[in-house]
Design an enzyme around this catalytic site. Structure first.
Site, PDB file in Angstrom:
ATOM      1  N   HIS A  14       0.825  -1.220   0.000  1.00  0.00           N
ATOM      2  CA  HIS A  14       0.000   0.000   0.000  1.00  0.00           C
ATOM      3  C   HIS A  14       0.849   1.257   0.000  1.00  0.00           C
ATOM      4  O   HIS A  14       0.356   2.334   0.334  1.00  0.00           O
ATOM      5  CB  HIS A  14      -0.945   0.001   1.217  1.00  0.00           C
ATOM      6  CG  HIS A  14      -1.977  -1.084   1.139  1.00  0.00           C
ATOM      7  ND1 HIS A  14      -2.760  -1.440   2.220  1.00  0.00           N
ATOM      8  CD2 HIS A  14      -2.331  -1.917   0.140  1.00  0.00           C
ATOM      9  CE1 HIS A  14      -3.571  -2.438   1.859  1.00  0.00           C
ATOM     10  NE2 HIS A  14      -3.316  -2.748   0.611  1.00  0.00           N
ATOM     11  N   SER A  24      -3.452  -8.781  10.821  1.00  0.00           N
ATOM     12  CA  SER A  24      -4.333  -8.196   9.795  1.00  0.00           C
ATOM     13  C   SER A  24      -5.735  -8.779   9.932  1.00  0.00           C
ATOM     14  O   SER A  24      -5.904  -9.975  10.150  1.00  0.00           O
ATOM     15  CB  SER A  24      -3.815  -8.489   8.385  1.00  0.00           C
ATOM     16  OG  SER A  24      -4.735  -7.960   7.415  1.00  0.00           O
TER      17      SER A  24
HETATM   18  N1  APR Z   1      -1.153  -8.758  18.199  1.00  0.00           N
HETATM   19  C1  APR Z   1      -1.894  -9.470  17.301  1.00  0.00           C
HETATM   20  N2  APR Z   1      -2.910  -8.929  16.582  1.00  0.00           N
HETATM   21  C2  APR Z   1      -3.197  -7.630  16.789  1.00  0.00           C
HETATM   22  C3  APR Z   1      -2.480  -6.829  17.718  1.00  0.00           C
HETATM   23  C4  APR Z   1      -1.421  -7.448  18.435  1.00  0.00           C
HETATM   24  N3  APR Z   1      -0.683  -6.760  19.330  1.00  0.00           N
HETATM   25  N4  APR Z   1      -3.034  -5.574  17.718  1.00  0.00           N
HETATM   26  C5  APR Z   1      -4.037  -5.594  16.824  1.00  0.00           C
HETATM   27  N5  APR Z   1      -4.146  -6.817  16.266  1.00  0.00           N
HETATM   28  C6  APR Z   1      -5.062  -7.238  15.212  1.00  0.00           C
HETATM   29  C7  APR Z   1      -6.482  -6.761  15.384  1.00  0.00           C
HETATM   30  O1  APR Z   1      -7.231  -7.730  16.088  1.00  0.00           O
HETATM   31  C8  APR Z   1      -6.964  -6.597  13.939  1.00  0.00           C
HETATM   32  O2  APR Z   1      -7.717  -7.720  13.504  1.00  0.00           O
HETATM   33  O3  APR Z   1      -4.600  -6.632  14.024  1.00  0.00           O
HETATM   34  C9  APR Z   1      -5.686  -6.504  13.114  1.00  0.00           C
HETATM   35  C10 APR Z   1      -5.551  -5.188  12.368  1.00  0.00           C
HETATM   36  O4  APR Z   1      -6.587  -5.116  11.418  1.00  0.00           O
HETATM   37  P1  APR Z   1      -6.856  -3.738  10.650  1.00  0.00           P
HETATM   38  O5  APR Z   1      -6.875  -2.622  11.617  1.00  0.00           O
HETATM   39  O6  APR Z   1      -8.041  -3.969   9.765  1.00  0.00           O
HETATM   40  O7  APR Z   1      -5.562  -3.516   9.758  1.00  0.00           O
HETATM   41  P2  APR Z   1      -5.205  -4.169   8.351  1.00  0.00           P
HETATM   42  O8  APR Z   1      -5.686  -5.564   8.274  1.00  0.00           O
HETATM   43  O9  APR Z   1      -3.749  -3.932   8.160  1.00  0.00           O
HETATM   44  O10 APR Z   1      -6.020  -3.247   7.312  1.00  0.00           O
HETATM   45  C11 APR Z   1      -5.781  -3.477   5.929  1.00  0.00           C
HETATM   46  O11 APR Z   1      -7.150  -1.552   5.413  1.00  0.00           O
HETATM   47  O12 APR Z   1      -7.784   0.615   5.874  1.00  0.00           O
HETATM   48  C12 APR Z   1      -7.013  -0.180   5.034  1.00  0.00           C
HETATM   49  O13 APR Z   1      -5.100   0.482   3.841  1.00  0.00           O
HETATM   50  C13 APR Z   1      -5.549   0.169   5.134  1.00  0.00           C
HETATM   51  O14 APR Z   1      -3.633  -1.301   4.994  1.00  0.00           O
HETATM   52  C14 APR Z   1      -4.897  -1.115   5.611  1.00  0.00           C
HETATM   53  C15 APR Z   1      -5.908  -2.177   5.191  1.00  0.00           C
END
Ligand code: APR
Length: 264
Positions: free
Chosen positions: A134, A207
């Protein structure tokens, strides 16, 4: 043998091992995630950050983006034990590529790769390939001449009222990240898909696996016969195709995984 032991031995024996990371791997570094109870999209409207809005209302986009940028990247942050564990796995020869949805640059810092991430988001570093699916929020790019430059001074100019900030050529600057409604660079997603297809082990870390095309990569790896692991505090749509699911903190699991693979 615990599930983590099994995953570690798979990493140790893999010809091709891939990690896909999301905002959860950077949460322990102090960077907010997007979803979940404390997610950024609970405080900001993601609809204000689409490519369409950038094109139709660049001044308004920049005003909102400035707030989001400060909220996400305003503090001091550095790689945490999870980033370091992946970099160590790569140095040990047990990880071939890190595909990250994150734009914070922390995998590059952990792997001691310079800050000048290439335009197409693919860095073939000494120990591992890093794909920034991204883009990279540490840079902005001119939408006319393509000139890339460091983001912070440009965000400062936007904060001082230059909205949208423009390049010397007169073009409008855009954060060098993939906005909703914008295509990922072709070379990046093709490379990511071929790595997923080739992988013997594919580990999705921190994620929600809610956003395409990254969200389909674990299934692609599974359908190509890879062992799929998921490390995430909450459930994901790909849990059903995973061989191993760890509902634990990334900073706990990944250092243990690295040590187990290293002692293989
Ligand atoms: N350890 C394990 N898991 C964790 C931790 C941790 N310390 N902290 C948070 N999480 C998990 C959460 O439970 C959540 O499911 O990380 C996940 C993050 O998910 P999102 O916030 O949706 O992030 P992501 O999956 O990277 O989003 C993908 O969405 O908005 C767009 O472009 C943006 O790159 C991003 C994409």
């Amino acid at each position: 043998m615990t599930e983590l032991d099994r995953l570690a031995s798979d990493f140790g024996n893999a010809e091709t091992a891939i990690a896909l990371t999301g905002a959860g791997i950077s949460a322990p570094s102090g960077i907010p995630t997007f979803r979940g109870d404390d997610g950024v999209w609970k405080r900001f409207d993601e609809g204000q950050f689409t490519y369409g809005r950038f094109r139709s209302d660049p001044a308004g986009f920049w005003a909102d983006r400035l707030e989001l940028h400060r909220e996400m990247f305003g503090g001091e942050f550095e790689p945490n034990a999870a980033h370091d564990a992946l970099a160590a796995l790569a140095r040990d020869g047990h990880l071939d590529a890190i595909l990250t949805q994150n734009t914070d640059g922390l995998h590059r810092d952990a792997a001691f790769v310079g800050d000048d991430s290439p335009a197409d988001g693919i860095t073939d570093a000494a120990d591992a390939t890093i794909l920034e699916l991204h883009g990279n929020a540490r840079r902005v790019r001119c939408t006319d001449c393509g000139n890339r430059t460091e983001a912070e001074p440009i965000f400062d100019r936007a904060a001082d009222g230059e909205r949208p900030p423009t390049c010397d050529c007169g073009g409008v600057y855009k954060p060098d990240v993939v906005l909703f409604g914008e295509q990922l660079p072709g070379a990046v997603i093709q490379r990511a898909r071929s790595l997923a297809r080739e992988s013997d082990v594919f580990l999705a870390i921190g994620s929600s696996l809610a956003v395409e095309p990254a969200a389909s990569l674990p299934r692609l790896a599974a359908s190509s016969g890879a062992t799929v692991g998921i490390v995430n505090l909450e459930s994901t749509p790909c849990d059903g195709v995973a061989d191993v699911v760890c509902r634990e903190d990334v900073t706990e699991v990944l250092p243990r995984l690295r040590d187990l693979a290293a002692s293989g």
